[in-house]
Design a protein around this motif. Structure first.
Motif, PDB file in Angstrom:
ATOM      1  N   MET A 129      42.108  56.498  40.060  1.00 49.86           N
ATOM      2  CA  MET A 129      41.598  55.281  39.433  1.00 49.86           C
ATOM      3  C   MET A 129      41.057  55.580  38.041  1.00 49.86           C
ATOM      4  O   MET A 129      40.147  56.396  37.889  1.00 49.86           O
ATOM      5  N   PHE A 130      41.573  54.911  37.035  1.00 49.86           N
ATOM      6  CA  PHE A 130      41.065  55.030  35.664  1.00 49.86           C
ATOM      7  C   PHE A 130      40.021  53.951  35.406  1.00 49.86           C
ATOM      8  O   PHE A 130      38.913  54.226  34.959  1.00 49.86           O
ATOM      9  N   ILE A 131      40.387  52.733  35.692  1.00 52.34           N
ATOM     10  CA  ILE A 131      39.481  51.594  35.520  1.00 52.34           C
ATOM     11  C   ILE A 131      39.613  50.678  36.730  1.00 52.34           C
ATOM     12  O   ILE A 131      40.724  50.448  37.232  1.00 52.34           O
ATOM     13  N   MET A 132      38.489  50.151  37.185  1.00 56.33           N
ATOM     14  CA  MET A 132      38.524  49.108  38.196  1.00 56.33           C
ATOM     15  C   MET A 132      38.043  47.818  37.549  1.00 56.33           C
ATOM     16  O   MET A 132      36.989  47.799  36.917  1.00 56.33           O
ATOM     17  N   GLY A 133      38.827  46.791  37.702  1.00 57.65           N
ATOM     18  CA  GLY A 133      38.501  45.530  37.064  1.00 57.65           C
ATOM     19  C   GLY A 133      38.276  44.405  38.054  1.00 57.65           C
ATOM     20  O   GLY A 133      38.663  44.493  39.226  1.00 57.65           O
ATOM     21  N   TRP A 134      37.604  43.386  37.557  1.00 55.84           N
ATOM     22  CA  TRP A 134      37.435  42.141  38.300  1.00 55.84           C
ATOM     23  C   TRP A 134      38.131  41.020  37.535  1.00 55.84           C
ATOM     24  O   TRP A 134      37.974  40.917  36.316  1.00 55.84           O
ATOM     25  N   PHE A 135      38.853  40.211  38.265  1.00 51.01           N
ATOM     26  CA  PHE A 135      39.546  39.063  37.718  1.00 51.01           C
ATOM     27  C   PHE A 135      39.194  37.845  38.561  1.00 51.01           C
ATOM     28  O   PHE A 135      38.686  37.982  39.678  1.00 51.01           O
ATOM     29  N   ARG A 136      39.467  36.672  38.025  1.00 49.88           N
ATOM     30  CA  ARG A 136      39.259  35.456  38.809  1.00 49.88           C
ATOM     31  C   ARG A 136      40.325  34.434  38.457  1.00 49.88           C
ATOM     32  O   ARG A 136      40.882  34.445  37.366  1.00 49.88           O
ATOM     33  N   GLN A 137      40.565  33.568  39.426  1.00 49.11           N
ATOM     34  CA  GLN A 137      41.528  32.502  39.213  1.00 49.11           C
ATOM     35  C   GLN A 137      40.994  31.227  39.825  1.00 49.11           C
ATOM     36  O   GLN A 137      40.772  31.160  41.043  1.00 49.11           O
ATOM     37  N   ALA A 138      40.773  30.237  38.968  1.00 41.98           N
ATOM     38  CA  ALA A 138      40.323  28.923  39.411  1.00 41.98           C
ATOM     39  C   ALA A 138      41.542  28.057  39.695  1.00 41.98           C
ATOM     40  O   ALA A 138      42.627  28.303  39.159  1.00 41.98           O
ATOM     41  N   PRO A 139      41.369  27.020  40.512  1.00 44.76           N
ATOM     42  CA  PRO A 139      42.505  26.150  40.840  1.00 44.76           C
ATOM     43  C   PRO A 139      43.144  25.570  39.587  1.00 44.76           C
ATOM     44  O   PRO A 139      42.452  25.036  38.712  1.00 44.76           O
ATOM     45  N   GLY A 140      44.456  25.694  39.481  1.00 46.20           N
ATOM     46  CA  GLY A 140      45.188  25.140  38.359  1.00 46.20           C
ATOM     47  C   GLY A 140      45.066  25.901  37.065  1.00 46.20           C
ATOM     48  O   GLY A 140      45.537  25.450  36.017  1.00 46.20           O
ATOM     49  N   LYS A 141      44.445  27.072  37.116  1.00 51.73           N
ATOM     50  CA  LYS A 141      44.246  27.861  35.895  1.00 51.73           C
ATOM     51  C   LYS A 141      44.874  29.237  36.039  1.00 51.73           C
ATOM     52  O   LYS A 141      45.150  29.700  37.139  1.00 51.73           O
ATOM     53  N   GLU A 142      45.068  29.865  34.877  1.00 51.40           N
ATOM     54  CA  GLU A 142      45.588  31.215  34.861  1.00 51.40           C
ATOM     55  C   GLU A 142      44.502  32.201  35.338  1.00 51.40           C
ATOM     56  O   GLU A 142      43.304  31.955  35.171  1.00 51.40           O
ATOM     57  N   TRP A 165      36.047  54.476  35.593  1.00 49.79           N
ATOM     58  CA  TRP A 165      35.582  55.278  36.720  1.00 49.79           C
ATOM     59  C   TRP A 165      34.918  56.577  36.282  1.00 49.79           C
ATOM     60  O   TRP A 165      33.995  57.065  36.926  1.00 49.79           O
ATOM     61  N   SER A 166      35.363  57.162  35.183  1.00 50.77           N
ATOM     62  CA  SER A 166      34.878  58.486  34.795  1.00 50.77           C
ATOM     63  C   SER A 166      33.461  58.471  34.243  1.00 50.77           C
ATOM     64  O   SER A 166      32.702  59.421  34.458  1.00 50.77           O
ATOM     65  N   ASN A 167      33.107  57.403  33.518  1.00 53.27           N
ATOM     66  CA  ASN A 167      31.803  57.430  32.851  1.00 53.27           C
ATOM     67  C   ASN A 167      30.992  56.141  33.019  1.00 53.27           C
ATOM     68  O   ASN A 167      29.933  56.006  32.415  1.00 53.27           O
ATOM     69  N   SER A 168      31.502  55.225  33.824  1.00 55.06           N
ATOM     70  CA  SER A 168      30.821  53.956  34.121  1.00 55.06           C
ATOM     71  C   SER A 168      30.669  53.037  32.917  1.00 55.06           C
ATOM     72  O   SER A 168      29.841  52.123  32.964  1.00 55.06           O
ATOM     73  N   ASP A 169      31.415  53.255  31.857  1.00 51.65           N
ATOM     74  CA  ASP A 169      31.437  52.257  30.780  1.00 51.65           C
ATOM     75  C   ASP A 169      31.912  50.930  31.352  1.00 51.65           C
ATOM     76  O   ASP A 169      32.831  50.887  32.171  1.00 51.65           O
ATOM     77  N   THR A 170      31.254  49.859  30.918  1.00 46.97           N
ATOM     78  CA  THR A 170      31.617  48.540  31.426  1.00 46.97           C
ATOM     79  C   THR A 170      32.051  47.602  30.299  1.00 46.97           C
ATOM     80  O   THR A 170      31.660  47.787  29.139  1.00 46.97           O
ATOM     81  N   TYR A 171      32.841  46.625  30.655  1.00 45.78           N
ATOM     82  CA  TYR A 171      33.395  45.659  29.716  1.00 45.78           C
ATOM     83  C   TYR A 171      33.350  44.291  30.395  1.00 45.78           C
ATOM     84  O   TYR A 171      33.598  44.194  31.591  1.00 45.78           O
ATOM     85  N   TYR A 172      33.038  43.242  29.605  1.00 47.00           N
ATOM     86  CA  TYR A 172      32.924  41.904  30.171  1.00 47.00           C
ATOM     87  C   TYR A 172      33.545  40.872  29.243  1.00 47.00           C
ATOM     88  O   TYR A 172      33.535  41.024  28.026  1.00 47.00           O
ATOM     89  N   ARG A 173      34.009  39.782  29.847  1.00 42.73           N
ATOM     90  CA  ARG A 173      34.419  38.657  29.016  1.00 42.73           C
ATOM     91  C   ARG A 173      33.158  38.000  28.498  1.00 42.73           C
ATOM     92  O   ARG A 173      32.077  38.062  29.136  1.00 42.73           O
ATOM     93  N   ASP A 174      33.264  37.333  27.363  1.00 48.09           N
ATOM     94  CA  ASP A 174      32.076  36.788  26.702  1.00 48.09           C
ATOM     95  C   ASP A 174      31.313  35.811  27.580  1.00 48.09           C
ATOM     96  O   ASP A 174      30.079  35.790  27.571  1.00 48.09           O
ATOM     97  N   ALA A 198      40.832  44.937  41.066  1.00 45.96           N
ATOM     98  CA  ALA A 198      42.124  45.561  40.806  1.00 45.96           C
ATOM     99  C   ALA A 198      41.904  46.919  40.162  1.00 45.96           C
ATOM    100  O   ALA A 198      40.865  47.158  39.538  1.00 45.96           O
ATOM    101  N   VAL A 199      42.885  47.773  40.308  1.00 46.04           N
ATOM    102  CA  VAL A 199      42.801  49.127  39.765  1.00 46.04           C
ATOM    103  C   VAL A 199      43.888  49.358  38.720  1.00 46.04           C
ATOM    104  O   VAL A 199      45.064  49.052  38.957  1.00 46.04           O
TER     105      VAL A 199
END
Length: 120
Positions: free
Chosen positions: A31-44, A53-62, A97-98
């Protein structure tokens, strides 16, 4: 192969909190990065955030910065998505997702998803 199982979804009122978990098994060393995604009804499907995974750097949508926090437990091969100050627009099915490799931007392994519903 990496297998992912999400848990922790549910129904909460606006302003409330939920914590999602994503337990990984299999070739977790890949695993290099584990991400979270979401999908609302009728949306992408959209990216929510990720953790390297290696250093716990995190990234977020605004739209979730300051409200959502991703963390991990190496011993359990589990990643968490702590969601605070939830809004009705956060309602969606959430997936972890990985992304196995830095060289490949694709997420190749996906969980089954967990429903998050925020009532106003």
């Amino acid at each position: 192969q990496v297998q992912l199982v999400e848990s922790g979804g549910g129904l909460v009122q606006a302003g409330g909190s939920l914590r999602l978990s994503c337990a990984a098994s299999g070739r977790t060393f890949s695993m290099f990065i584990m991400g979270w995604f979401r999908q609302a009804p009728g949306k992408e499907r959209e990216f929510v955030g990720a953790i390297r995974w290696s250093n716990s750097d995190t990234y977020y949508r605004d739209s979730v910065k300051g409200r959502f926090t991703i963390s991990r437990d190496n011993a359990k091969n589990t990643v968490y998505l702590q969601m605070n100050s939830l809004k009705p627009e956060d309602t969606a099915v959430y997936y972890c997702a990985v992304r196995p490799s830095a060289a490949d931007p694709q997420y190749h392994y996906w969980g089954q998803g967990t429903q998050v519903t925020i009532s106003s």
